[in-house]
Design a protein around this motif. Structure first.
Motif, PDB file in Angstrom:
ATOM      1  N   LEU A 119     -58.388 -74.681-116.529  1.00  0.00           N
ATOM      2  CA  LEU A 119     -56.959 -74.842-116.820  1.00  0.00           C
ATOM      3  C   LEU A 119     -56.595 -74.305-118.197  1.00  0.00           C
ATOM      4  CD1 LEU A 119     -56.472 -78.381-115.278  1.00  0.00           C
ATOM      5  CD2 LEU A 119     -55.652 -76.206-114.385  1.00  0.00           C
ATOM      6  N   GLY A 140     -57.092 -87.009-106.474  1.00  0.00           N
ATOM      7  CA  GLY A 140     -57.941 -87.453-107.579  1.00  0.00           C
ATOM      8  C   GLY A 140     -59.157 -86.577-107.801  1.00  0.00           C
ATOM      9  N   ILE A 147     -59.304 -83.311-107.908  1.00  0.00           N
ATOM     10  CA  ILE A 147     -58.918 -81.947-108.261  1.00  0.00           C
ATOM     11  C   ILE A 147     -59.949 -81.266-109.147  1.00  0.00           C
ATOM     12  CG2 ILE A 147     -57.368 -80.747-109.855  1.00  0.00           C
ATOM     13  CD1 ILE A 147     -55.091 -82.041-108.459  1.00  0.00           C
ATOM     14  N   GLU A 176     -66.310 -79.956-113.400  1.00  0.00           N
ATOM     15  CA  GLU A 176     -65.033 -80.633-113.623  1.00  0.00           C
ATOM     16  C   GLU A 176     -64.668 -80.647-115.099  1.00  0.00           C
ATOM     17  OE1 GLU A 176     -64.784 -84.566-112.102  1.00  0.00           O
ATOM     18  OE2 GLU A 176     -62.737 -84.818-112.812  1.00  0.00           O
ATOM     19  N   THR A 223     -61.301 -78.705-116.531  1.00  0.00           N
ATOM     20  CA  THR A 223     -60.101 -79.398-116.993  1.00  0.00           C
ATOM     21  C   THR A 223     -59.926 -79.310-118.504  1.00  0.00           C
ATOM     22  OG1 THR A 223     -61.341 -81.445-117.100  1.00  0.00           O
ATOM     23  CG2 THR A 223     -60.050 -81.058-115.111  1.00  0.00           C
ATOM     24  N   SER A 224     -60.845 -78.633-119.207  1.00  0.00           N
ATOM     25  CA  SER A 224     -60.704 -78.515-120.656  1.00  0.00           C
ATOM     26  C   SER A 224     -59.552 -77.581-121.006  1.00  0.00           C
ATOM     27  CB  SER A 224     -62.011 -77.980-121.240  1.00  0.00           C
ATOM     28  OG  SER A 224     -61.741 -77.313-122.448  1.00  0.00           O
ATOM     29  N   ALA A 254     -59.768 -84.482-122.464  1.00  0.00           N
ATOM     30  CA  ALA A 254     -59.477 -83.641-121.309  1.00  0.00           C
ATOM     31  C   ALA A 254     -59.830 -84.341-120.007  1.00  0.00           C
ATOM     32  CB  ALA A 254     -60.231 -82.319-121.421  1.00  0.00           C
ATOM     33  N   GLU A 282     -56.935 -88.838-116.725  1.00  0.00           N
ATOM     34  CA  GLU A 282     -56.108 -88.494-115.573  1.00  0.00           C
ATOM     35  C   GLU A 282     -54.884 -89.377-115.569  1.00  0.00           C
ATOM     36  OE1 GLU A 282     -58.227 -88.501-111.936  1.00  0.00           O
ATOM     37  OE2 GLU A 282     -59.382 -86.723-112.482  1.00  0.00           O
ATOM     38  N   GLY A 322     -53.631 -89.542-111.127  1.00  0.00           N
ATOM     39  CA  GLY A 322     -54.614 -88.794-110.362  1.00  0.00           C
ATOM     40  C   GLY A 322     -54.689 -87.326-110.701  1.00  0.00           C
ATOM     41  N   THR A 352     -54.695 -82.134-118.723  1.00  0.00           N
ATOM     42  CA  THR A 352     -54.484 -80.727-119.066  1.00  0.00           C
ATOM     43  C   THR A 352     -53.525 -80.058-118.082  1.00  0.00           C
ATOM     44  OG1 THR A 352     -56.710 -80.653-119.935  1.00  0.00           O
ATOM     45  CG2 THR A 352     -55.642 -78.549-119.520  1.00  0.00           C
TER      46      THR A 352
END
Lengths: 606, 125
Positions: free
Chosen positions: A72, A207, A209, A288, A292-293, B78, B81, B84, B88
């Motif tokens: 991301l 959840g 993702i 993951e 997501t970082s 990061a 959540e 969910g 980021t």
């Protein structure tokens, strides 16, 4: 893989574009019309046109693909592309419109009175536009390849010919409406499939993702390997293979045992539904935590990733103002205030658009692990609608996305070609409509040929470099030229040379493969982080050292930049766009605000 | 030099104009006078406009620069959540745009009001 729906959609986009252009031609009669659409474009239409011109292959395909592939953090590209308009709004939009310069070379010469500086700026216009045009052509190649099969260069040639003919015959009056139409087409073409996919796809629970493995194929998936690849499977899988696997030629069913296998280029493997996706050595699916970082994965240390992220931000935020094809459009605003409103609308339109590449990146990670395996994440936006739903809906959505992608290439390429042809016809040829058309034809042909040879370079990389060069050259020239009265042409020239030279050198070294890890990778791969400060410093220091090179009437020039139109003295010498006059720069035909200081001091009015 | 007529004498009835004598607001013409007064008017306009610009740029740049910095200092950030969805994704995939758009909207209003005041100041003359 030929799909009539996709061909039809692309044909419709092209025909509508052509029709709007041709209707525009009737109004476009003069060089001034060609260049700036006669300054009659209302703010919201103009903002749509700017956004339409701005949202290129990188925005439509590249960001989603890169965010799917690397994480991301790649969405910083989108944030920077949009945030650049905030800087443009508060520092450049109104003054540049008030100054009355059509292009950056016009601004450079008008503000600092140096023909040499003008020529340098023209050279940089060609450099930036060239770097920016190649990835558009490549994107067109990719789109037609996904839609129709066949080699990539077909799309390059199709787009090159369309755009060249369009510009050589239409001019910009038509293009303003075309670009506005294309913004709305592009956002529709991303939004409808994205909303449909989110609502109707039976994807894993939201959840999960970020979670990486196991990624499994929801349906039977065929993957072509363009290059040789090493696959690692977690357990034995029964697949269908055509080509060479582990050094043996296969054509039929094959069981891949647990472990690593070599796949030769050109092979095609088909995985049945329910099997888990193999791990690819050259393109591992990020975990993951990595995915997501909010940082770009360049170099290993945290400080490297932070520097690389800031480098991207600096290049995209400051580069947006230095894109020649965008700045021309600001002159189509009625006055400085209209230019501000237009820019604020652009920020809104871009913010709305950039939500969708993020949606596609997430869905791609969840639904299309095969793209990681085949290394074709760049095509996620094009492929996803078809993967998600077989049958007529998938086909229709796929056609819509392909049409939107083609609109992205058409509009950005048109703007770039206009800028390049304008720069050449204005600075090298005799400035008439004829020479503009000849220049458009010549550059169109040359760039199309170059585009065929540059197919190997990634879309995002090329666009990123165009922004880095723009941020290191035109951004300091504009910011200092507008806000700092002591800038001299020698200082500006030195800054353009050092900033442009250093960022171009970094680009060339990266292409040559120098600096793959650590600081060299960061500093050469994201050069803006040091070339932008270098360019600013050079301009300031050299200007302070050469006070004699200051233009004579700095105060008048600053007034021209900053004084609201309403308080300018009415003057019969206000230059109107006359039918035979090419674009006017303040230096050549003095506009009243520049020419005013005459007579002595305060007591001269006897 | 001696062949020349002596300088013609002339009586000036009006008081000489000096910048300090101004009792009314400045006018447009003053802007174009290359003396200290015209330059001062221009500088004040530019300073005011640059001030509004900086009032937008500083929060915008902090907003952009802060999240990557926090992510390096607090690597666990990061992983958060919300509803969910990864933090980021919420920030970079959409959440960052409304503040930027609002800052832009605020700037347009402030800049237009500032110019309006400047125009009125000049026209009061």
């Amino acid at each position: 893989m030929t799909e009539p729906a996709t061909i039809a959609a692309i044909a419709v986009v092209t025909v509508v574009t052509a029709v709007i252009s041709v209707r525009g031609v009737r109004i476009a009669r003069t060089p001034a019309d060609f260049m700036v659409a006669a300054r009659q474009v209302p703010s919201f239409l103009n903002a749509s046109a700017i956004s339409g011109e701005y949202l290129s292959a990188a925005s439509f395909l590249g960001i989603a693909g890169l965010a799917m592939l690397e994480g991301l953090g790649a969405l910083w590209y989108a944030v920077g592309y949009a945030a650049g308009y905030l800087v443009l709004l508060v520092a450049v939009a109104a003054p540049l419109r008030r100054f009355g310069a059509y292009t950056i070379p016009d601004f450079a010469e008008g503000r600092l009175e140096s023909p040499v500086l003008r020529r340098a700026a023209t050279g940089i216009v060609l450099l930036i536009c060239g770097f920016y045009l190649l990835p558009q052509l490549k994107g067109a190649g990719l789109t037609l390849q996904v839609a129709l099969g066949g080699p990539e260069w077909i799309g390059v040639i199709v787009l090159g010919v369309l755009v060249t003919l369009g510009i050589a015959s239409g001019g910009m009056k038509g293009i303003t409406f075309v670009q506005a139409f294309q913004y709305w087409l592009k956002i529709t073409a991303l939004a409808i499939p994205a909303i449909f996919l989110v609502m109707f796809l039976h994807h894993p629970p939201i959840g999960s993702i970020g979670s990486a493995a196991p990624h499994s194929f929801d349906q039977r998936t065929t993957i072509e390997f363009p290059a040789s690849e090493q696959l690692t499977v977690g357990g034995s899988v029964r697949i269908t293979a055509v080509g060479q696997v582990d050094g043996r030629t296969r054509d039929g069913a094959l069981t891949l045992a647990k472990g690593t296998h070599d796949v030769a280029p050109g092979s095609t493997l088909t995985f049945p539904a329910g099997t888990s996706a193999p791990r690819v050595e050259s393109n591992p699916i990020p975990s993951e935590k990595e995915w997501t970082s909010p940082l770009l994965h360049l170099g290993g240390q945290p400080i490297h990733t932070l520097a690389a992220t800031y480098g991207i931000l600096l290049a995209t935020v400051l580069g947006a103002m230095g894109l020649p094809h965008i700045l021309v459009r600001f002159y189509t605003n009625r006055d400085g205030q209209a230019a501000r409103r237009t820019t604020a609308f652009v920020l809104l339109l871009l913010g709305c658009f950039y939500i969708f590449p993020a949606v596609f990146a997430v869905l791609g990670r969840l639904e299309a692990p095969g793209l990681y395996v085949s290394g074709q994440t760049d095509s996620v936006v094009l492929v996803l609608p078809k993967l998600a739903s077989a049958g007529i809906v998938g086909t229709a959505l796929g056609a819509l996305v392909a049409a939107g992608a083609f609109a992205a290439f058409l509009s950005t390429s048109s703007g770039l070609l206009i800028s390049m042809a304008g720069a050449i016809s204005h600075d090298i040829m005799d400035r008439g409509v004829r020479s503009f058309r000849v220049a458009a034809l010549v550059i169109g042909v040359v760039m199309t040929i170059l585009g065929v040879f540059a197919l190997g370079i990634s879309i995002n990389v090329l666009v990123g470099w165009a922004f880095a060069i723009a941020a290191s050259t035109f951004c300091p020239l504009l910011l200092l030229g507008i806000w700092w009265r002591r800038l001299t042409w020698i200082g500006a020239l030195g800054g353009l040379a050092l900033g442009g030279g250093a960022s171009s050198l970094a680009v060339i070294l990266t292409m040559a493969g120098v600096g793959k890890t650590g600081w060299p990778a960061v500093l050469l791969g994201e050069p803006a982080i040091w070339t932008v400060p270098l360019s600013f410093t050079t301009m300031v220091v050299l200007s302070l050292a050469t006070p004699r090179a200051l233009p004579n009437d700095v105060v008048a020039k600053l007034l021209a930049l900053h004084l609201p139109e309403r308080v300018r003295p009415p003057s019969p010498r206000r230059p109107e766009l006359s039918p035979l006059l090419p674009p006017i720069s303040p230096a050549r035909v003095p506009s009243p605000q520049v020419a005013v200081p005459r007579g002595g001091g305060i007591d001269s009015d006897t | 030099m001696t062949t020349h007529e002596p300088p013609r004498r002339q009586v000036i009835q009006a008081a000489p104009r000096r910048p300090s004598d101004r009792s009314v607001s400045p006018g447009t013409d003053d802007l174009y006078q290359p003396d200290a007064y015209g330059r001062e008017l221009l500088s004040s306009l530019m300073r005011a406009q640059a001030g509004v610009s900086l009032a937008v740029l500083v929060p915008a740049i902090s907003l952009l620069a802060l999240y990557p910095l926090l992510a390096v200092l607090l690597p666990s950030l990061a992983g958060y959540e919300v509803l969910g969805l990864p933090l980021t994704l919420l920030i970079l995939g959409g959440g960052i745009y409304p503040p930027l758009v609002l800052l832009g909207y605020w700037y347009v209003r402030r800049a237009e009001r500032l110019e309006q005041r400047f125009v009125e100041l000049l026209k009061e003359q």
